[in-house]
Design a protein around this motif. Structure first.
Motif, PDB file in Angstrom:
ATOM      1  N   LEU A   1      36.348  15.869  24.746  1.00 49.38           N
ATOM      2  CA  LEU A   1      35.137  16.061  25.542  1.00 49.38           C
ATOM      3  C   LEU A   1      35.230  15.347  26.892  1.00 49.38           C
ATOM      4  O   LEU A   1      34.474  15.659  27.812  1.00 49.38           O
ATOM      5  CB  LEU A   1      33.920  15.549  24.773  1.00 49.38           C
ATOM      6  CG  LEU A   1      33.511  16.370  23.541  1.00 49.38           C
ATOM      7  CD1 LEU A   1      32.446  15.633  22.736  1.00 49.38           C
ATOM      8  CD2 LEU A   1      33.011  17.752  23.950  1.00 49.38           C
ATOM      9  N   SER A   2      36.181  14.399  26.985  1.00 47.21           N
ATOM     10  CA  SER A   2      36.361  13.644  28.223  1.00 47.21           C
ATOM     11  C   SER A   2      37.495  14.180  29.082  1.00 47.21           C
ATOM     12  O   SER A   2      37.849  13.567  30.091  1.00 47.21           O
ATOM     13  CB  SER A   2      36.621  12.162  27.895  1.00 47.21           C
ATOM     14  OG  SER A   2      35.608  11.636  27.079  1.00 47.21           O
TER      15      SER A   2
ATOM     16  N   ALA B   1      33.669  19.519  20.156  1.00 43.78           N
ATOM     17  CA  ALA B   1      34.838  19.200  20.972  1.00 43.78           C
ATOM     18  C   ALA B   1      35.774  20.401  21.100  1.00 43.78           C
ATOM     19  O   ALA B   1      36.343  20.649  22.168  1.00 43.78           O
ATOM     20  CB  ALA B   1      35.590  18.014  20.372  1.00 43.78           C
ATOM     21  N   GLU B   2      35.920  21.156  20.016  1.00 45.09           N
ATOM     22  CA  GLU B   2      36.797  22.320  20.048  1.00 45.09           C
ATOM     23  C   GLU B   2      36.214  23.449  20.901  1.00 45.09           C
ATOM     24  O   GLU B   2      36.945  24.325  21.347  1.00 45.09           O
ATOM     25  CB  GLU B   2      37.075  22.819  18.630  1.00 45.09           C
ATOM     26  CG  GLU B   2      38.040  21.959  17.842  1.00 45.09           C
ATOM     27  CD  GLU B   2      39.453  21.974  18.402  1.00 45.09           C
ATOM     28  OE1 GLU B   2      39.763  22.811  19.286  1.00 45.09           O
ATOM     29  OE2 GLU B   2      40.272  21.136  17.981  1.00 45.09           O
ATOM     30  N   LYS B   3      34.922  23.421  21.122  1.00 40.62           N
ATOM     31  CA  LYS B   3      34.295  24.450  21.951  1.00 40.62           C
ATOM     32  C   LYS B   3      34.358  24.103  23.441  1.00 40.62           C
ATOM     33  O   LYS B   3      33.902  24.864  24.286  1.00 40.62           O
ATOM     34  CB  LYS B   3      32.836  24.656  21.519  1.00 40.62           C
ATOM     35  CG  LYS B   3      32.704  25.307  20.141  1.00 40.62           C
ATOM     36  CD  LYS B   3      31.256  25.591  19.798  1.00 40.62           C
ATOM     37  CE  LYS B   3      31.139  26.284  18.450  1.00 40.62           C
ATOM     38  NZ  LYS B   3      31.781  27.611  18.434  1.00 40.62           N
ATOM     39  N   GLN B   4      34.917  22.929  23.746  1.00 43.03           N
ATOM     40  CA  GLN B   4      35.079  22.525  25.135  1.00 43.03           C
ATOM     41  C   GLN B   4      35.981  23.520  25.850  1.00 43.03           C
ATOM     42  O   GLN B   4      37.117  23.762  25.439  1.00 43.03           O
ATOM     43  CB  GLN B   4      35.692  21.111  25.183  1.00 43.03           C
ATOM     44  CG  GLN B   4      36.124  20.654  26.549  1.00 43.03           C
ATOM     45  CD  GLN B   4      34.957  20.175  27.391  1.00 43.03           C
ATOM     46  OE1 GLN B   4      33.810  20.374  27.043  1.00 43.03           O
ATOM     47  NE2 GLN B   4      35.252  19.561  28.515  1.00 43.03           N
ATOM     48  N   LYS B   5      35.506  24.083  26.941  1.00 43.29           N
ATOM     49  CA  LYS B   5      36.239  25.141  27.642  1.00 43.29           C
ATOM     50  C   LYS B   5      37.008  24.643  28.870  1.00 43.29           C
ATOM     51  O   LYS B   5      37.921  25.313  29.346  1.00 43.29           O
ATOM     52  CB  LYS B   5      35.268  26.239  28.080  1.00 43.29           C
ATOM     53  CG  LYS B   5      34.533  26.923  26.928  1.00 43.29           C
ATOM     54  CD  LYS B   5      35.503  27.612  25.981  1.00 43.29           C
ATOM     55  CE  LYS B   5      34.747  28.354  24.863  1.00 43.29           C
ATOM     56  NZ  LYS B   5      35.670  28.990  23.898  1.00 43.29           N
ATOM     57  N   ASP B   6      36.632  23.480  29.384  1.00 43.97           N
ATOM     58  CA  ASP B   6      37.295  22.980  30.590  1.00 43.97           C
ATOM     59  C   ASP B   6      38.753  22.639  30.300  1.00 43.97           C
ATOM     60  O   ASP B   6      39.077  22.096  29.236  1.00 43.97           O
ATOM     61  CB  ASP B   6      36.580  21.738  31.115  1.00 43.97           C
ATOM     62  CG  ASP B   6      35.165  22.042  31.589  1.00 43.97           C
ATOM     63  OD1 ASP B   6      34.905  23.221  31.895  1.00 43.97           O
ATOM     64  OD2 ASP B   6      34.339  21.115  31.623  1.00 43.97           O
TER      65      ASP B   6
END
Length: 281
Positions: free
Chosen positions: A190-191, A143-148
């Motif tokens: 993530l959402s 989740a922490e790697k989510q870039k959006d």
């Protein structure tokens, strides 16, 4: 009858861990193992659910304006942010509704009802907690790697679809060790919901979930309780509430701002330490 110090210890553990994405249920199960108490004790499993309500009441105190606003009983002030103070989003219009909450809680409550006996009989064990700690930690790092860029910066901008996604991610918390807050905050990120808004939505959803879980658990097993058991429950409940109330403000702000990666590292370390403990014992 259990010694009351057991209720005090488990109550303290619950109060300290309920607001952190480290799994309060998992910590209570591991504590139970360290105290030498049977993993299959149905009464103590009910106790672990009931005292979580004590900690959740502390959340209700923090979010009371936000909760009352869902029923139209309080009008929130027009200022930005969506934090624990219960303030509104940038547009000054309260958009979070009971529909969002229902969408978020129905999936997990339905499955919890259907799988209750299986979960209590097979998943309330240190070995399953270790698995949940590790896999949940991996999810949090992902989740922490989510870039959006998040599309919802506060709870008033969470869409129905995002509420549903968070609710579906919350199903993972039925496995002790995953952590309700860990699964939902990571799932929210993530959402497309930012960390702080995901945390707020998580804690607000926890209020009806824990009331329902506690009521259901008590209805299932209250006939087997003695007067000593009731005292045991009350002690754990009160201790959990007091400790949680002392910790809630700083812990919620901590969770809103701190990267989930650090909690994941803690989970990995705890899982490794307890796996070694089980191997040596």
């Amino acid at each position: 009858m259990y010694d009351y110090w057991v209720a005090i210890i488990i109550g303290i553990v619950e109060g300290l861990t309920e607001f952190l994405p480290v799994s309060s249920t998992g910590h209570m199960i591991l504590t139970q193992k360290l105290l030498g108490i049977s993993e299959s004790d149905a009464m103590l499993n009910t106790f672990k659910i009931v005292i979580q309500l004590g900690a959740i009441l502390a959340v209700l105190i923090i979010y009371w304006k936000r909760v009352l606003s869902l029923f139209g009983l309080v009008k929130l002030p027009k200022r930005g942010g969506g934090g624990a103070s219960g303030t509104q989003g940038p547009q000054g219009t309260s958009k979070l509704s009971l529909i969002h909450i229902l969408i978020g809680i129905v999936p997990v409550m339905l499955l919890a009802f259907l799988l209750d006996d299986f979960i209590e009989q097979h998943l309330f064990a240190p070995s399953t907690v270790i698995i949940g700690l590790v896999i949940g930690g991996i999810l949090m790092i992902a989740a922490e790697k989510q870039k959006d860029k998040p599309t919802a910066e506060d709870v008033d901008h969470i869409t129905y679809r995002q509420a549903l996604y968070i609710g579906l991610w919350q199903i993972l918390s039925l496995w002790p060790g995953f952590s309700r807050s860990g699964a939902t905050i990571a799932g929210g990120m993530l959402s497309g919901v930012n960390r702080g808004a995901s945390a707020d939505f998580t804690f607000i959803m926890a209020i009806p979930i824990m009331f329902a879980a506690t009521g259901y658990s008590l209805l299932k097993s209250y006939k087997s309780f003695s007067s000593d058991d009731i005292t045991f429950f009350i002690i754990g409940f009160v201790i959990s509430f007091i400790v949680a109330l002392l910790a809630v403000v700083s812990f919620i702000k901590f969770v809103q701002k701190m990267k989930l990666t650090y909690f994941a590292y803690y989970r990995f370390a705890l899982a490794a330490a307890f796996a070694l403990y089980l191997w040596l014992s």
